[in-house]
Structures are given as structure tokens and as C-alpha cells.
Motif scaffolding. Structure first.
Motif, PDB file in Angstrom:
ATOM      1  N   ASP A 114      86.309  39.555   5.878  1.00 28.52           N
ATOM      2  CA  ASP A 114      87.746  39.482   6.166  1.00 28.52           C
ATOM      3  C   ASP A 114      87.993  38.264   7.053  1.00 28.52           C
ATOM      4  O   ASP A 114      87.707  38.295   8.250  1.00 28.52           O
ATOM      5  CB  ASP A 114      88.181  40.768   6.868  1.00 28.52           C
ATOM      6  CG  ASP A 114      89.676  40.838   7.146  1.00 28.52           C
ATOM      7  OD1 ASP A 114      90.335  39.778   7.153  1.00 28.52           O
ATOM      8  OD2 ASP A 114      90.187  41.950   7.358  1.00 28.52           O
ATOM      9  N   LEU A 115      88.518  37.191   6.469  1.00 28.50           N
ATOM     10  CA  LEU A 115      88.699  35.945   7.210  1.00 28.50           C
ATOM     11  C   LEU A 115      89.662  36.115   8.377  1.00 28.50           C
ATOM     12  O   LEU A 115      89.420  35.580   9.458  1.00 28.50           O
ATOM     13  CB  LEU A 115      89.198  34.838   6.277  1.00 28.50           C
ATOM     14  CG  LEU A 115      89.376  33.457   6.918  1.00 28.50           C
ATOM     15  CD1 LEU A 115      88.051  32.927   7.460  1.00 28.50           C
ATOM     16  CD2 LEU A 115      89.973  32.467   5.912  1.00 28.50           C
ATOM     17  N   VAL A 116      90.747  36.850   8.203  1.00 28.37           N
ATOM     18  CA  VAL A 116      91.723  37.039   9.286  1.00 28.37           C
ATOM     19  C   VAL A 116      91.060  37.737  10.470  1.00 28.37           C
ATOM     20  O   VAL A 116      91.189  37.303  11.616  1.00 28.37           O
ATOM     21  CB  VAL A 116      92.939  37.845   8.787  1.00 28.37           C
ATOM     22  CG1 VAL A 116      93.863  38.195   9.964  1.00 28.37           C
ATOM     23  CG2 VAL A 116      93.710  37.065   7.743  1.00 28.37           C
ATOM     24  N   LEU A 117      90.356  38.818  10.214  1.00 29.20           N
ATOM     25  CA  LEU A 117      89.696  39.561  11.288  1.00 29.20           C
ATOM     26  C   LEU A 117      88.638  38.700  11.967  1.00 29.20           C
ATOM     27  O   LEU A 117      88.542  38.680  13.210  1.00 29.20           O
ATOM     28  CB  LEU A 117      89.050  40.828  10.721  1.00 29.20           C
ATOM     29  CG  LEU A 117      88.245  41.669  11.715  1.00 29.20           C
ATOM     30  CD1 LEU A 117      89.137  42.200  12.835  1.00 29.20           C
ATOM     31  CD2 LEU A 117      87.540  42.834  10.995  1.00 29.20           C
ATOM     32  N   ARG A 118      87.848  37.982  11.196  1.00 25.06           N
ATOM     33  CA  ARG A 118      86.760  37.190  11.788  1.00 25.06           C
ATOM     34  C   ARG A 118      87.305  36.028  12.617  1.00 25.06           C
ATOM     35  O   ARG A 118      86.771  35.727  13.698  1.00 25.06           O
ATOM     36  CB  ARG A 118      85.818  36.682  10.686  1.00 25.06           C
ATOM     37  CG  ARG A 118      85.063  37.806  10.001  1.00 25.06           C
ATOM     38  CD  ARG A 118      83.944  37.277   9.123  1.00 25.06           C
ATOM     39  NE  ARG A 118      83.282  38.347   8.378  1.00 25.06           N
ATOM     40  CZ  ARG A 118      82.110  38.235   7.773  1.00 25.06           C
ATOM     41  NH1 ARG A 118      81.446  37.082   7.817  1.00 25.06           N
ATOM     42  NH2 ARG A 118      81.580  39.249   7.114  1.00 25.06           N
ATOM     43  N   LEU A 119      88.361  35.375  12.142  1.00 29.18           N
ATOM     44  CA  LEU A 119      88.970  34.306  12.939  1.00 29.18           C
ATOM     45  C   LEU A 119      89.560  34.864  14.226  1.00 29.18           C
ATOM     46  O   LEU A 119      89.431  34.254  15.295  1.00 29.18           O
ATOM     47  CB  LEU A 119      90.045  33.593  12.118  1.00 29.18           C
ATOM     48  CG  LEU A 119      89.562  32.595  11.071  1.00 29.18           C
ATOM     49  CD1 LEU A 119      90.715  32.166  10.164  1.00 29.18           C
ATOM     50  CD2 LEU A 119      88.925  31.368  11.733  1.00 29.18           C
ATOM     51  N   ALA A 120      90.212  36.013  14.142  1.00 32.47           N
ATOM     52  CA  ALA A 120      90.794  36.623  15.342  1.00 32.47           C
ATOM     53  C   ALA A 120      89.704  36.984  16.344  1.00 32.47           C
ATOM     54  O   ALA A 120      89.868  36.772  17.561  1.00 32.47           O
ATOM     55  CB  ALA A 120      91.602  37.857  14.961  1.00 32.47           C
ATOM     56  N   ALA A 121      88.589  37.527  15.860  1.00 31.77           N
ATOM     57  CA  ALA A 121      87.481  37.859  16.763  1.00 31.77           C
ATOM     58  C   ALA A 121      86.908  36.600  17.415  1.00 31.77           C
ATOM     59  O   ALA A 121      86.597  36.586  18.612  1.00 31.77           O
ATOM     60  CB  ALA A 121      86.392  38.601  15.985  1.00 31.77           C
ATOM     61  N   LEU A 122      86.785  35.531  16.639  1.00 30.39           N
ATOM     62  CA  LEU A 122      86.227  34.280  17.160  1.00 30.39           C
ATOM     63  C   LEU A 122      87.144  33.647  18.197  1.00 30.39           C
ATOM     64  O   LEU A 122      86.677  33.046  19.173  1.00 30.39           O
ATOM     65  CB  LEU A 122      85.984  33.309  16.005  1.00 30.39           C
ATOM     66  CG  LEU A 122      85.351  31.964  16.341  1.00 30.39           C
ATOM     67  CD1 LEU A 122      83.936  32.158  16.883  1.00 30.39           C
ATOM     68  CD2 LEU A 122      85.329  31.058  15.115  1.00 30.39           C
ATOM     69  N   LEU A 123      88.454  33.782  18.018  1.00 24.56           N
ATOM     70  CA  LEU A 123      89.414  33.062  18.850  1.00 24.56           C
ATOM     71  C   LEU A 123      90.087  33.947  19.899  1.00 24.56           C
ATOM     72  O   LEU A 123      90.890  33.440  20.696  1.00 24.56           O
ATOM     73  CB  LEU A 123      90.488  32.432  17.961  1.00 24.56           C
ATOM     74  CG  LEU A 123      89.994  31.446  16.893  1.00 24.56           C
ATOM     75  CD1 LEU A 123      91.131  31.050  15.961  1.00 24.56           C
ATOM     76  CD2 LEU A 123      89.378  30.208  17.539  1.00 24.56           C
ATOM     77  N   HIS A 124      89.773  35.223  19.953  1.00 22.52           N
ATOM     78  CA  HIS A 124      90.572  36.148  20.764  1.00 22.52           C
ATOM     79  C   HIS A 124      90.574  35.816  22.250  1.00 22.52           C
ATOM     80  O   HIS A 124      91.537  36.111  22.948  1.00 22.52           O
ATOM     81  CB  HIS A 124      90.113  37.598  20.536  1.00 22.52           C
ATOM     82  CG  HIS A 124      88.860  37.975  21.258  1.00 22.52           C
ATOM     83  ND1 HIS A 124      87.600  37.572  20.854  1.00 22.52           N
ATOM     84  CD2 HIS A 124      88.665  38.723  22.377  1.00 22.52           C
ATOM     85  CE1 HIS A 124      86.700  38.066  21.673  1.00 22.52           C
ATOM     86  NE2 HIS A 124      87.309  38.767  22.606  1.00 22.52           N
ATOM     87  N   LEU A 149      97.186  38.746  16.132  1.00 21.12           N
ATOM     88  CA  LEU A 149      96.076  39.600  16.560  1.00 21.12           C
ATOM     89  C   LEU A 149      95.534  39.159  17.914  1.00 21.12           C
ATOM     90  O   LEU A 149      95.208  39.994  18.763  1.00 21.12           O
ATOM     91  CB  LEU A 149      94.968  39.591  15.510  1.00 21.12           C
ATOM     92  CG  LEU A 149      95.252  40.396  14.243  1.00 21.12           C
ATOM     93  CD1 LEU A 149      94.225  40.088  13.166  1.00 21.12           C
ATOM     94  CD2 LEU A 149      95.263  41.893  14.547  1.00 21.12           C
ATOM     95  N   VAL A 150      95.425  37.850  18.124  1.00 25.03           N
ATOM     96  CA  VAL A 150      94.965  37.349  19.426  1.00 25.03           C
ATOM     97  C   VAL A 150      95.933  37.779  20.522  1.00 25.03           C
ATOM     98  O   VAL A 150      95.524  38.220  21.603  1.00 25.03           O
ATOM     99  CB  VAL A 150      94.822  35.812  19.391  1.00 25.03           C
ATOM    100  CG1 VAL A 150      94.536  35.259  20.792  1.00 25.03           C
ATOM    101  CG2 VAL A 150      93.705  35.405  18.433  1.00 25.03           C
ATOM    102  N   GLU A 151      97.211  37.687  20.246  1.00 23.10           N
ATOM    103  CA  GLU A 151      98.229  38.062  21.238  1.00 23.10           C
ATOM    104  C   GLU A 151      98.177  39.554  21.574  1.00 23.10           C
ATOM    105  O   GLU A 151      98.426  39.948  22.720  1.00 23.10           O
ATOM    106  CB  GLU A 151      99.613  37.709  20.703  1.00 23.10           C
ATOM    107  CG  GLU A 151     100.750  38.010  21.672  1.00 23.10           C
ATOM    108  CD  GLU A 151     102.106  37.675  21.090  1.00 23.10           C
ATOM    109  OE1 GLU A 151     103.101  37.828  21.816  1.00 23.10           O
ATOM    110  OE2 GLU A 151     102.171  37.272  19.911  1.00 23.10           O
ATOM    111  N   LEU A 152      97.829  40.394  20.595  1.00 20.26           N
ATOM    112  CA  LEU A 152      97.877  41.844  20.784  1.00 20.26           C
ATOM    113  C   LEU A 152      96.535  42.467  21.174  1.00 20.26           C
ATOM    114  O   LEU A 152      96.483  43.673  21.417  1.00 20.26           O
ATOM    115  CB  LEU A 152      98.367  42.516  19.497  1.00 20.26           C
ATOM    116  CG  LEU A 152      99.812  42.240  19.076  1.00 20.26           C
ATOM    117  CD1 LEU A 152     100.087  42.892  17.732  1.00 20.26           C
ATOM    118  CD2 LEU A 152     100.789  42.746  20.124  1.00 20.26           C
ATOM    119  N   HIS A 153      95.474  41.671  21.249  1.00 18.20           N
ATOM    120  CA  HIS A 153      94.155  42.294  21.373  1.00 18.20           C
ATOM    121  C   HIS A 153      93.945  43.053  22.678  1.00 18.20           C
ATOM    122  O   HIS A 153      93.047  43.895  22.772  1.00 18.20           O
ATOM    123  CB  HIS A 153      93.035  41.254  21.160  1.00 18.20           C
ATOM    124  CG  HIS A 153      92.691  40.435  22.366  1.00 18.20           C
ATOM    125  ND1 HIS A 153      93.345  39.260  22.683  1.00 18.20           N
ATOM    126  CD2 HIS A 153      91.755  40.609  23.342  1.00 18.20           C
ATOM    127  CE1 HIS A 153      92.821  38.743  23.779  1.00 18.20           C
ATOM    128  NE2 HIS A 153      91.861  39.536  24.194  1.00 18.20           N
TER     129      HIS A 153
END
Length: 491
Positions: free
Chosen positions: A301-311, A360-364
Motif C-alpha cells: 500500500d503506497l499511501v500507507l507506506r509513504l505516510a509511515a515513512l514521512l509521519h 495521514l501525517v497530520e492525523l497520526h
């Protein structure tokens, strides 16, 4: 021809029993894979032969056949020029496309196979160009020496199954190592993106990168600057979606390439001192990424993985040393969301992907903002409303963000989030949370208040949405009364 045979060859030099066994396994896998694609591949090869040309399975297709993972995307190379390739494949293929013909590549589809046929070539960048200059070659050896890595510089002539391996790719495949056919300096000068491919293949194949290749990456990292943002982005995506992204990301950071293409990642390696302690944000981020991958349900899941990398990329800019020895990162999620948007736009990501990942980064951290107390129904509604279609990913990201070694704390957080998900499920069943709207729509608001379309309607609609989030569904008469009560306060 060097290392040419009618079957996958045994290595020429002496090896240990373990290495020989590894090679024999590679050979068996290759024979099995090549037999699977032979009906289509051999048929096409005979057509080239009849036209007076040669055809060879090449590069990643041969590598993947040797690894037992050959899919239905087949890459071929030929001495035929593109116009001759078109004449051969058009009567044979189900569909033909010419989008890569400027680079010597003709694409086509036959049954379930996606095929690319590329004329022998060599390509190189000048010192400032973002686009390679293509010239055609006349021999398979000339073509293979310009390939990025030895494991991608093997070919199998068809239909006779003659194996070509002039640079020891088979041995490197068995040893699980990435080397370049020529010197890495020549290879990376020809195409600087190959430095990122080294990291990508390390992540995809779980291979080690040869020390001289790593040294060249460090020395030539600045050369990546001439490569277009789109090509960098595509290579980064393949790395992030790989089975072992930590391995590739580490190589990008350690080589200095990440500093040029994703500087927010190496910036997470914050300096630490004995007086102000906090967890290693860089290592934490890589662990969060791996934990997010473990929670994926339907493949990468590219969206989830990018969010995890950038969170957590907002942490370096928001770090503060408190008087009690703690380190704080207040509002790093808000700052990080803005940084995420800026970086993804620079890498030419689509608007939708930028929006989803930055949200996702904003809400994590939202879950932690409610503390350990009982969530109110209105808090749950707002959580679902703000997450919108990213709610499932937000669940996974929030759970992944716990990397504490304190098992009691980790279990407590997990139970708390279990409770939140249960609350969301109950309320969703009762109230259809995924489509929260005010109890009165815009037309009803205008009719009740006797007003025309304009900003006041939008303001009233927003107020009714807040009332809906706070109180849940209301009877119509109660909603009308609430609207009128609020309107009376607006003068």
C-alpha cells in the motif's frame, strides 16, 4: 561467446559445495520458468529468425527466471531496428504500442504476456542532460555491458536456449550481490539513476551491494541531480513497495543520495546528548514502516507506506529541550503534513496521493490527543469525519507508531486502540458515520430561515454539522429548533 551454452551453465571456477548447490537450484528454477513461457517466447523468436534477426530474453526477465519469480512481463533484446521490430510483431501481437520507440523499444501484448523488444543499444547522459542519448549497437555483448548490474546483464538466445553471461551475473546471483558489469563509476556516469536502482534492488531482492558500488554511490551522489523528479519518484516508489524497504532506504541515506532526493529522511538522525534523551527518530521511522507493512491486508500500500515513512519528518523543526530534561516536538504532525505536501509536490506525485499522505501525517497523533480517558461519542464522530476515506489506513498507521520496548505500555496502547475501533464500529452501525451530514440540508436551511443562497447558508450548514457531530442524529423538529436558536444569535 563468453559463457554461452545450450543450457544454464555450471560455473567455470571452483566453488564450495554450498555455492555449487545454490547454483544448481538457480539452474533448475530457470529451466522451469523458461519452459513456462517458451510457447510464446519461442514463437516470437522464430519470427525474428525467419526475418534474419536474433532475439534474446534479457535483463530482469532472465534474472527473475533464475530466481523462480518470472512473471508475465517479458523483456527481449534484438539486433533488429525498431522499424523492423514493428513489421515482425504487428501481424503477431494482440496489441502494439510505440511509446518507447524513441529509446528503441517496441511494446506489445500477446495472450496474457506484456512484451517489450528493445534494439541493442548504448545510452549515456552528458553532464547536464536529464534525458539519455540513445545509439544502437550491433552485438549482444555491447548491449549487456551497458546494463546496470551483472545480475541484469544476462541473456538467453531463443529459441535455441543459448545462455549468455559475459560478466558473471549467475555467480553474483547465487552470492546475492549487486555489482556493475564495468566500473561503477562508468555505469553511474552513464545513468545516475542506477545509484537509486542499486538501493531498489537491494530492497526488492534482499541482496548486498558490493563495496566498490557503495563507494561510487557516495562519491557520485550529487550526480543524481540531473535526473528528472519523475524518474526519481518512480524509483523511490519501487523501493518503498519492495519486500525489504529498510535495506534500500538505509543505503540511500548512508550514501548521501537521500540528502538530494528525500532530505527529510536523513534529517531524522537527530543529535542526542546525555542530558536530553529521546528515541532515535530515524530508527523509529524505519521500524514504523516495517510494522505498517505487517498490517497490510491486500498487498503493498503506497499511501500507507509513504505516510509511515514521512509521519515524523516535522520533528527536527519542532524539537525543543525542556527544563526537566525531556525533549518535546509540539505540533510536529502539523508541520510534518506541510513538509510532506511540499516534498511530494517536488517529486511530482499526483494531487490525490499528496492529499491522502499529508492527511495521514497530520492525523497520526490524533488518537493520543484524547489521552487515556473515555472517548465521547462526539470525539469518535470527529475522528471518523476527519479521517474520511483514510480511516482504515489511519488505524494501521496509529498502531504502527508504537515502537516502545515496554511491553506493558505497548499492550495498554493496543487495548486502548482496540476499544476505539470497537466504539467506531458500534457508532457506524447506529449512525452511518462514514457519511456524516447535518440533519438539515442546504435547501431546508434556506427555507426555514427564509434566506437566499450565499455565505450565510454555508455558515449555517457548518453549524448544523457541528451540532450533528456533537449530539449525534436529531429528530427533524429538534434540528429546526437548534438551527433557529443559533440563527437568533447571529443578529
Amino acid at each position: 561467446m563468453p559463457n554461452a551454452n545450450n543450457d544454464i551453465p555450471a560455473p567455470q571456477s571452483e566453488r564450495s559445495a554450498q555455492s555449487t548447490n545454490a547454483l544448481s537450484q538457480v539452474q533448475r528454477r530457470a529451466v522451469s520458468e523458461l519452459l513456462r513461457v517458451s510457447p510464446v517466447a519461442d514463437d516470437l523468436a522464430r519470427r525474428f529468425q525467419e526475418a534474419g534477426f536474433t532475439l534474446a530474453l534479457v535483463g530482469g526477465s532472465v534474472r527473475d527466471a533464475l530466481l523462480g519469480r518470472l512473471g508475465n512481463d517479458l523483456d527481449f533484446t534484438t539486433d533488429a531496428r525498431p522499424e523492423d521490430v514493428l513489421k515482425i510483431v504487428r501481424p503477431w501481437a494482440d496489441a502494439v504500442w510505440e511509446v518507447g520507440i524513441a529509446f528503441g523499444t517496441v511494446g506489445c501484448k500477446k495472450s496474457s504476456f506484456d512484451i517489450e523488444v528493445t534494439t541493442y543499444r548504448s545510452e549515456a547522459y552528458d553532464r547536464t542532460s536529464r534525458k539519455p542519448e540513445v545509439s544502437y549497437g550491433d552485438s549482444i555483448e555491447e548491449d549487456l555491458v551497458r546494463r546496470d548490474f551483472t545480475v541484469n546483464a544476462m541473456a538467453v538466445f531463443l529459441p535455441q536456449k543459448e545462455f549468455i553471461d559475459p560478466h558473471g551475473g549467475l555467480e553474483d546471483l547465487a552470492a546475492r550481490v549487486l555489482r556493475t558489469p564495468g566500473t561503477p563509476q562508468e555505469s553511474f556516469s552513464d545513468d545516475p539513476l542506477r545509484m537509486m536502482r542499486a538501493a531498489r534492488f537491494a530492497a526488492q531482492l534482499d541482496f548486498e551491494v558490493a563495496p566498490d558500488v557503495v563507494a561510487a554511490m557516495k562519491a557520485m551522489a550529487g550526480r543524481i541531480g540531473i535526473v528528472s523528479a519523475e524518474r526519481v519518484r518512480d524509483e523511490l516508489n519501487k523501493l518503498i513497495l519492495a519486500a525489504h524497504p529498510r535495506k534500500g532506504l538505509r543505503l540511500l541515506v548512508d550514501s548521501g543520495i537521500a540528502e538530494r532526493v528525500l532530505p527529510e529522511l536523513p534529517a531524522l538522525r537527530l543529535e542526542r546528548d546525555e542530558h536530553h534523551r529521546h528515541k532515535d527518530v530515524y530508527e523509529h521511522t524505519l521500524t514504523v514502516l516495517e510494522q505498517a507493512i505487517d498490517l497490510e491486508e491486500d498487498g503493498p500500500d503506497l499511501v500507507l507506506r509513504l505516510a509511515a515513512l514521512l509521519h515524523d519528518i516535522g520533528k527536527p523543526k519542532t524539537r525543543r529541550f525542556e527544563s526537566d530534561g525531556r525533549v518535546s516536538f509540539h505540533h510536529h504532525e502539523v508541520v510534518g503534513a506541510k513538509m510532506t505536501k511540499k516534498r511530494m509536490i517536488a517529486l511530482k506525485y499526483s494531487n490525490d496521493l499528496v492529499k491522502d499522505v499529508s492527511r495521514l501525517v497530520e492525523l497520526h497523533l490524533r488518537f493520543h490527543g484524547y489521552g487515556t480517558g473515555e472517548w465521547t461519542d462526539s470525539a469518535v464522530r470527529r475522528y471518523v469525519r476527519d479521517a474520511g476515506p483514510q480511516l482504515s489506513r489511519l488505524h494501521k498507521l496509529t498502531r504502527s507508531d508504537c515502537t516502545t520496548r515496554n511491553k506493558r505500555k505497548a499492550n495498554a496502547l493496543s487495548r486502548a486502540y482496540d476499544g476505539l475501533e470497537e466504539r467506531i464500529a458500534r457508532l457506524q452501525e447506529q449512525e452511518e458515520l462514514d457519511a456524516i451530514r447535518p440533519d438539515l440540508d442546504g435547501n431546508e436551511i434556506m427555507q426555514i430561515l427564509g434566506i437566499a443562497p450565499g455565505p450565510a447558508v454555508g455558515k449555517a450548514y457548518k453549524q448544523m454539522l457541528e451540532i450533528r457531530l456533537e449530539n449525534g442524529p436529531m429528530e427533524r423538529e429538534a434540528a429546526i429548533a437548534a438551527l433557529k436558536e443559533w440563527w437568533a444569535t447571529q443578529g
